[in-house]
Design a protein around this motif. Structure first.
Motif, short mmCIF file in Angstrom:
data_model
loop_
_atom_site.label_atom_id
_atom_site.label_comp_id
_atom_site.label_asym_id
_atom_site.label_seq_id
_atom_site.Cartn_x
_atom_site.Cartn_y
_atom_site.Cartn_z
N LEU A 112 -5.65 4.74 5.02
CA LEU A 112 -5.26 5.96 5.76
C LEU A 112 -4.24 5.90 6.73
CD1 LEU A 112 -9.10 6.12 7.39
CD2 LEU A 112 -8.06 7.55 5.31
N CYS A 113 -3.60 6.78 7.05
CA CYS A 113 -2.47 7.03 7.92
C CYS A 113 -2.98 6.34 9.32
CB CYS A 113 -2.00 8.30 7.87
SG CYS A 113 -0.55 8.52 9.18
N PRO A 114 -2.21 5.50 10.06
CA PRO A 114 -2.79 5.11 11.23
C PRO A 114 -2.57 6.29 12.31
CG PRO A 114 -0.91 4.01 10.78
CD PRO A 114 -1.17 4.79 9.38
N MET A 115 -1.78 7.31 11.97
CA MET A 115 -1.55 8.17 12.87
C MET A 115 -2.29 9.35 12.73
SD MET A 115 0.48 6.24 14.76
CE MET A 115 1.10 7.55 15.88
N THR A 116 -2.42 9.88 11.81
CA THR A 116 -3.19 11.03 11.23
C THR A 116 -4.46 10.97 10.66
OG1 THR A 116 -2.16 11.31 8.97
CG2 THR A 116 -0.94 12.15 10.53
N GLY A 117 -4.84 9.73 10.11
CA GLY A 117 -6.06 9.67 9.71
C GLY A 117 -6.15 10.31 8.12
N GLN A 118 -5.00 10.85 7.57
CA GLN A 118 -5.12 11.22 6.30
C GLN A 118 -5.04 10.24 5.22
OE1 GLN A 118 -5.26 14.84 5.41
NE2 GLN A 118 -5.84 14.66 7.86
N PRO A 119 -5.63 10.57 3.87
CA PRO A 119 -5.51 9.54 2.95
C PRO A 119 -3.97 9.23 2.52
CG PRO A 119 -6.26 11.41 2.21
CD PRO A 119 -6.27 11.60 3.47
N ASP A 120 -3.93 7.90 2.03
CA ASP A 120 -2.44 7.77 1.57
C ASP A 120 -2.82 6.88 0.34
OD1 ASP A 120 -0.60 8.47 3.42
OD2 ASP A 120 -1.06 6.62 4.59
N PHE A 121 -2.28 7.19 -0.82
CA PHE A 121 -2.46 6.39 -1.92
C PHE A 121 -1.35 5.65 -2.90
CE2 PHE A 121 -4.61 10.75 -1.52
CZ PHE A 121 -5.78 10.28 -1.69
N ALA A 122 -1.61 4.72 -3.58
CA ALA A 122 -0.57 3.93 -3.90
C ALA A 122 -1.01 3.41 -5.26
CB ALA A 122 -0.39 2.67 -3.21
N HIS A 123 -0.04 2.87 -6.12
CA HIS A 123 -0.12 2.15 -7.51
C HIS A 123 0.13 0.93 -7.10
CE1 HIS A 123 0.27 2.53 -11.91
NE2 HIS A 123 0.32 1.17 -11.65
N ILE A 124 -0.44 0.10 -6.95
CA ILE A 124 -0.58 -1.13 -6.64
C ILE A 124 -0.47 -2.48 -7.99
CG2 ILE A 124 -1.30 -3.48 -5.38
CD1 ILE A 124 -1.19 -1.46 -3.22
N VAL A 125 0.74 -2.96 -7.88
CA VAL A 125 0.58 -4.23 -9.20
C VAL A 125 0.79 -5.66 -8.24
CG1 VAL A 125 1.80 -5.12 -11.27
CG2 VAL A 125 1.87 -2.55 -10.60
N ILE A 126 -0.14 -6.41 -8.74
CA ILE A 126 -0.10 -8.08 -8.19
C ILE A 126 0.11 -8.90 -9.51
CG2 ILE A 126 -1.24 -9.67 -7.03
CD1 ILE A 126 -2.98 -7.19 -5.84
N ASP A 127 1.13 -9.42 -9.26
CA ASP A 127 1.47 -10.66 -10.31
C ASP A 127 1.28 -12.15 -9.85
OD1 ASP A 127 2.11 -8.88 -12.55
OD2 ASP A 127 3.89 -8.49 -11.74
N TYR A 128 0.85 -12.96 -10.28
CA TYR A 128 0.74 -14.21 -9.83
C TYR A 128 0.49 -15.26 -10.98
CZ TYR A 128 -4.40 -14.92 -9.73
OH TYR A 128 -5.55 -15.32 -10.13
N ILE A 129 1.32 -16.53 -10.49
CA ILE A 129 1.01 -17.60 -11.51
C ILE A 129 0.16 -18.62 -10.75
CG2 ILE A 129 2.30 -19.61 -12.19
CD1 ILE A 129 4.84 -17.92 -12.47
N PRO A 130 -1.23 -18.66 -11.24
CA PRO A 130 -1.80 -19.55 -10.67
C PRO A 130 -1.50 -21.04 -10.44
CG PRO A 130 -2.86 -18.41 -12.55
CD PRO A 130 -1.54 -18.48 -12.53
N GLY A 131 -2.31 -21.66 -9.58
CA GLY A 131 -1.94 -23.03 -9.24
C GLY A 131 -3.36 -23.45 -9.53
N GLU A 132 -4.41 -24.00 -8.65
CA GLU A 132 -5.47 -24.46 -8.81
C GLU A 132 -6.38 -23.41 -8.91
OE1 GLU A 132 -6.85 -27.72 -6.39
OE2 GLU A 132 -4.99 -28.43 -6.15
N TRP A 133 -6.43 -22.30 -8.48
CA TRP A 133 -7.48 -21.13 -8.48
C TRP A 133 -7.01 -19.84 -9.08
CZ3 TRP A 133 -11.46 -23.36 -6.57
CH2 TRP A 133 -11.60 -24.27 -5.82
N LEU A 134 -7.90 -18.93 -9.44
CA LEU A 134 -7.68 -17.56 -9.71
C LEU A 134 -8.69 -16.82 -8.57
CD1 LEU A 134 -8.67 -17.97 -13.54
CD2 LEU A 134 -6.44 -18.03 -12.66
N VAL A 135 -8.29 -15.72 -8.44
CA VAL A 135 -8.97 -14.84 -7.68
C VAL A 135 -10.29 -14.32 -8.43
CG1 VAL A 135 -7.72 -12.64 -7.74
CG2 VAL A 135 -8.96 -13.02 -5.90
#
Length: 153
Positions: free
Chosen positions: A50-73
């Motif tokens: 949500l926009c913190p000023m208007t409360g209107q919804p905001d939309f995104a396409h999120i891409v997360i890349d990671y190289i694991p160490g000991e853990w995976l989410v």
């Protein structure tokens, strides 16, 4: 090969969506290939906050890349964490970097990057990129696959 899931509390259980990102619990499991440099990618093409000023919804396409160490989410806990932003007011930059930092805190990965491709607000798309440093040499790191804004879809 099996993965130790003994400490997980959300996988396989009915879990209500967290009320806020701060309340969301992300869980992790041991990486079955510790010492190997491989990339894990999560794509959330329908991320909402949500926009913190208007409360209107905001939309995104999120891409997360990671190289694991000991853990995976654990993916269900990540999905619930991302869902917790639906009723959370914050600017694009704050949401994007907060997601990356929470994952780094949980996983201590060898490397992580997040690309947050936000749909236009006021006619201007805002894209936010954050990473923990240079990616290690010798890994295959594909492009995130989200084109610059031209009427995203």
């Amino acid at each position: 090969m099996t993965t130790d899931v003994s400490g997980l509390t959300q996988l396989g259980a009915h879990v209500e969506a967290p009320k806020s990102p701060e309340e969301a619990v992300m869980e992790r499991v041991p990486s079955p290939h510790q010492g190997s440099a491989y990339v894990v990618r999560f794509t959330a093409p329908e991320f909402t906050s949500l926009c913190p000023m208007t409360g209107q919804p905001d939309f995104a396409h999120i891409v997360i890349d990671y190289i694991p160490g000991e853990w995976l989410v654990e993916s269900k806990s990540l999905k619930l964490f991302l869902t917790s932003f639906r009723n959370h007011g914050a600017f694009h930059e704050d949401c994007s970097v907060y997601i990356g930092k929470r994952l780094v805190e949980l996983l201590a990965p060898q490397w992580l990057r997040i690309g947050a491709y936000w749909y236009p607000r006021g006619g201007i798309p805002i894209d936010v990129f954050w990473q923990t440093g240079e990616p290690p040499q010798g890994i295959w790191l594909p492009d995130q696959g989200v084109p610059t804004y031209r009427g995203r879809g």
